[in-house]
Design a protein around this motif. Sequence first.
Motif, PDB file in Angstrom:
ATOM      1  N   VAL A   1      24.570  -5.050  -5.852  1.00  0.00           N
ATOM      2  CA  VAL A   1      25.331  -5.152  -4.783  1.00  0.00           C
ATOM      3  C   VAL A   1      25.664  -3.703  -4.670  1.00  0.00           C
ATOM      4  CG1 VAL A   1      27.473  -5.542  -3.980  1.00  0.00           C
ATOM      5  CG2 VAL A   1      26.480  -7.133  -5.534  1.00  0.00           C
ATOM      6  N   ALA A   2      25.109  -2.965  -3.490  1.00  0.00           N
ATOM      7  CA  ALA A   2      25.252  -1.646  -3.286  1.00  0.00           C
ATOM      8  C   ALA A   2      25.498  -1.121  -2.039  1.00  0.00           C
ATOM      9  CB  ALA A   2      23.820  -1.127  -3.617  1.00  0.00           C
TER      10      ALA A   2
ATOM     11  N   LYS B   1       8.162  -2.580  -6.467  1.00  0.00           N
ATOM     12  CA  LYS B   1       7.541  -3.619  -6.612  1.00  0.00           C
ATOM     13  C   LYS B   1       7.979  -4.358  -7.877  1.00  0.00           C
ATOM     14  CE  LYS B   1       3.390  -2.494  -3.796  1.00  0.00           C
ATOM     15  NZ  LYS B   1       1.805  -2.637  -3.817  1.00  0.00           N
ATOM     16  N   ASP B   2       8.273  -3.479  -8.909  1.00  0.00           N
ATOM     17  CA  ASP B   2       8.497  -4.356 -10.221  1.00  0.00           C
ATOM     18  C   ASP B   2       9.977  -4.537 -10.133  1.00  0.00           C
ATOM     19  OD1 ASP B   2       9.543  -1.462 -10.203  1.00  0.00           O
ATOM     20  OD2 ASP B   2       9.555  -1.387 -12.314  1.00  0.00           O
ATOM     21  N   LEU B   3      10.902  -4.502  -9.130  1.00  0.00           N
ATOM     22  CA  LEU B   3      12.256  -4.762  -8.920  1.00  0.00           C
ATOM     23  C   LEU B   3      12.586  -5.861  -7.953  1.00  0.00           C
ATOM     24  CD1 LEU B   3      14.198  -1.655  -9.535  1.00  0.00           C
ATOM     25  CD2 LEU B   3      13.990  -3.503 -11.044  1.00  0.00           C
ATOM     26  N   ALA B   4      11.308  -6.342  -7.372  1.00  0.00           N
ATOM     27  CA  ALA B   4      11.145  -7.385  -6.305  1.00  0.00           C
ATOM     28  C   ALA B   4      11.796  -8.543  -6.479  1.00  0.00           C
ATOM     29  CB  ALA B   4       9.720  -7.565  -5.812  1.00  0.00           C
ATOM     30  N   THR B   5      11.920  -8.980  -7.699  1.00  0.00           N
ATOM     31  CA  THR B   5      12.663 -10.224  -7.824  1.00  0.00           C
ATOM     32  C   THR B   5      14.413 -10.153  -7.909  1.00  0.00           C
ATOM     33  OG1 THR B   5      12.588 -10.087 -10.391  1.00  0.00           O
ATOM     34  CG2 THR B   5      10.860 -11.135  -9.415  1.00  0.00           C
ATOM     35  N   THR B   6      14.724  -9.105  -7.726  1.00  0.00           N
ATOM     36  CA  THR B   6      16.313  -8.508  -7.738  1.00  0.00           C
ATOM     37  C   THR B   6      16.758  -8.869  -6.174  1.00  0.00           C
ATOM     38  OG1 THR B   6      15.892  -6.637  -9.341  1.00  0.00           O
ATOM     39  CG2 THR B   6      17.951  -6.778  -8.328  1.00  0.00           C
ATOM     40  N   GLN B   7      17.921  -9.685  -6.337  1.00  0.00           N
ATOM     41  CA  GLN B   7      18.609 -10.213  -5.358  1.00  0.00           C
ATOM     42  C   GLN B   7      19.319  -8.789  -4.757  1.00  0.00           C
ATOM     43  OE1 GLN B   7      21.321 -13.274  -5.478  1.00  0.00           O
ATOM     44  NE2 GLN B   7      22.005 -13.078  -3.474  1.00  0.00           N
ATOM     45  N   VAL B   8      19.267  -8.303  -3.608  1.00  0.00           N
ATOM     46  CA  VAL B   8      19.957  -7.186  -3.202  1.00  0.00           C
ATOM     47  C   VAL B   8      20.879  -7.504  -2.083  1.00  0.00           C
ATOM     48  CG1 VAL B   8      19.718  -5.054  -2.108  1.00  0.00           C
ATOM     49  CG2 VAL B   8      18.158  -5.898  -3.782  1.00  0.00           C
ATOM     50  N   THR B   9      22.232  -7.184  -2.176  1.00  0.00           N
ATOM     51  CA  THR B   9      23.169  -7.239  -1.293  1.00  0.00           C
ATOM     52  C   THR B   9      23.776  -6.044  -0.788  1.00  0.00           C
ATOM     53  OG1 THR B   9      23.420  -9.207  -2.126  1.00  0.00           O
ATOM     54  CG2 THR B   9      25.355  -8.725  -0.701  1.00  0.00           C
ATOM     55  N   ARG B  10      23.839  -5.685   0.482  1.00  0.00           N
ATOM     56  CA  ARG B  10      24.295  -4.419   0.835  1.00  0.00           C
ATOM     57  C   ARG B  10      25.838  -4.755   1.262  1.00  0.00           C
ATOM     58  NH1 ARG B  10      25.342  -1.651   5.654  1.00  0.00           N
ATOM     59  NH2 ARG B  10      25.418   0.791   5.308  1.00  0.00           N
ATOM     60  N   ILE B  11      26.850  -3.889   0.849  1.00  0.00           N
ATOM     61  CA  ILE B  11      28.173  -3.995   1.029  1.00  0.00           C
ATOM     62  C   ILE B  11      28.500  -2.759   2.157  1.00  0.00           C
ATOM     63  CG2 ILE B  11      28.881  -5.081  -1.044  1.00  0.00           C
ATOM     64  CD1 ILE B  11      29.778  -2.600  -2.139  1.00  0.00           C
ATOM     65  N   LYS B  12      29.753  -3.051   3.017  1.00  0.00           N
ATOM     66  CA  LYS B  12      30.251  -2.198   3.848  1.00  0.00           C
ATOM     67  C   LYS B  12      31.554  -1.780   3.398  1.00  0.00           C
ATOM     68  CE  LYS B  12      27.231  -3.242   7.902  1.00  0.00           C
ATOM     69  NZ  LYS B  12      27.267  -3.437   9.303  1.00  0.00           N
TER      70      LYS B  12
END
Length: 65
Positions: free
Chosen positions: A41-42, A51-62
């Motif tokens: 969460v960033a 590519k090696d972090l492609a399985t990480t779910q990424v969520t952008r916060i405002k």
Amino acid sequence: MRGAYVCSDRGVPVFGTKGCSLHVQEVLRALNERDVTMSLVAANIGGICPKDLATTQVTRIKHAR
């Protein structure tokens, strides 16, 4: 096991090349190697996810202004 890394600092592009950006990426890698399914969460995503972090779910916060 599941984990989350939260980086709410807008000055840290988590997929950038700054030292703090590389720190975030290396922590994610280290936990992934230990079979921890990570979510990120960033506030500032920065560049393209490696590519090696492609399985990480990424969520952008405002941030509120």
